[in-house]
Write a protein that holds these residues in place. Structure first.
Motif, short mmCIF file in Angstrom:
data_model
loop_
_atom_site.label_atom_id
_atom_site.label_comp_id
_atom_site.label_asym_id
_atom_site.label_seq_id
_atom_site.Cartn_x
_atom_site.Cartn_y
_atom_site.Cartn_z
N ALA A 177 -11.92 -0.66 21.46
CA ALA A 177 -11.76 0.76 21.14
C ALA A 177 -12.88 1.55 21.83
N PRO A 178 -12.62 2.80 22.19
CA PRO A 178 -13.66 3.62 22.81
C PRO A 178 -14.88 3.74 21.90
N ALA A 179 -16.00 4.09 22.46
CA ALA A 179 -17.23 4.27 21.69
C ALA A 179 -16.99 5.25 20.54
N GLY A 180 -17.47 4.89 19.37
CA GLY A 180 -17.31 5.75 18.20
C GLY A 180 -15.94 5.67 17.57
N LYS A 181 -15.13 4.70 17.99
CA LYS A 181 -13.77 4.56 17.47
C LYS A 181 -13.53 3.12 16.99
N GLN A 182 -12.56 2.96 16.11
CA GLN A 182 -12.10 1.66 15.65
C GLN A 182 -10.58 1.72 15.48
N TYR A 183 -9.98 0.56 15.46
CA TYR A 183 -8.56 0.48 15.13
C TYR A 183 -8.42 0.57 13.61
N GLN A 184 -7.35 1.24 13.16
CA GLN A 184 -7.09 1.32 11.72
C GLN A 184 -5.64 0.94 11.45
N VAL A 185 -5.46 0.18 10.37
CA VAL A 185 -4.14 -0.25 9.92
C VAL A 185 -3.60 0.79 8.94
N TRP A 186 -2.29 1.03 9.04
CA TRP A 186 -1.63 1.97 8.12
C TRP A 186 -0.38 1.31 7.56
N LEU A 187 -0.17 1.49 6.29
CA LEU A 187 1.07 1.07 5.64
C LEU A 187 1.91 2.33 5.52
N ILE A 188 3.09 2.32 6.11
CA ILE A 188 3.97 3.50 6.04
C ILE A 188 4.94 3.27 4.88
N GLU A 189 4.73 4.04 3.81
CA GLU A 189 5.53 3.88 2.60
C GLU A 189 6.21 5.20 2.27
#
Length: 169
Positions: free
Chosen positions: A95-107
C-alpha cells in the motif's frame, strides 16, 4: 625466554579460544532467535488450520479478485460455526505510504469496517481471528479498499477487490 614464549603462546591461544567461544555464543543466540521465529510462524499456521478444519459445512470460502487473473487476489475463509474469518492475500502491491488495506463486510448494502492489514514484500498477507457474524444472512460481499493507516469507519476509496458471499450457510 622459552618460558616467556610459551606463556605468550598460551595467552594468544586463550584469546583465540575466547573469540571463538564468543562467536559460537553469537551464532547460538541467532539460531535460537530463528528457531523461535519459525516456532511462532508454525503456531500461527496451526491456529489458522484449527480455525478451518473440523468445520464441516460451516466453512464458507469467498474469493476476491478477477477469476480470469490470479493476481492480485484474496481468499476469505469464514467459519460460520465459530464466527471467525481468515484472510489470505497474494500478489498485492504494498500500500502507498500512510495507507493500509482494509476489509469490509457488505451487509444489506452497507459496508461494515473490519481489520486493516499490510502486504509483505512478496505481496502476501495472512490475517487470522477476524470476528464474523453467526450467519451469512444479509451478507452480500467482502471487499478490500485502500485506506489511511489504521483504517476508516467508512470506505474512502473504491474497492480494489470484491468477492460475492454466495448462498446460505
Amino acid at each position: 625466554p622459552l618460558l616467556a614464549a610459551g606463556l605468550a603462546l598460551a595467552l594468544v591461544g586463550v584469546v583465540v579460544l575466547q573469540r571463538q567461544a564468543d562467536d559460537l555464543r553469537t551464532m547460538l543466540t541467532a539460531s535460537a532467535r530463528r528457531e523461535a521465529a519459525v516456532a511462532e510462524s508454525l503456531a500461527v499456521r496451526e491456529r489458522t488450520l484449527d480455525a478451518l478444519l473440523g468445520t464441516g459445512r460451516a466453512l464458507l470460502v469467498v474469493n476476491l479478485g478477477d477469476a480470469r487473473d490470479a493476481r492480485p487476489g484474496v481468499q476469505f475463509l469464514w467459519n460460520v460455526a465459530s464466527r471467525t474469518g481468515v484472510l489470505r492475500a497474494y500478489g498485492l502491491p504494498r500500500a502507498p505510504a500512510g495507507k493500509q488495506y482494509q476489509v469490509w463486510l457488505i451487509e444489506r448494502g452497507r459496508p461494515l469496517p473490519m481489520p486493516v492489514f499490510d502486504a509483505d514484500a512478496r505481496g502476501r498477507a495472512l490475517v487470522t481471528g477476524i470476528p464474523m457474524p453467526a450467519s451469512t444472512d444479509g451478507v452480500e460481499a467482502i471487499a478490500i479498499t485502500v485506506e489511511p493507516t489504521g483504517g476508516s469507519p467508512a470506505p474512502s476509496s473504491a474497492p480494489i477487490l470484491v468477492g460475492s458471499v454466495a448462498g446460505d450457510e
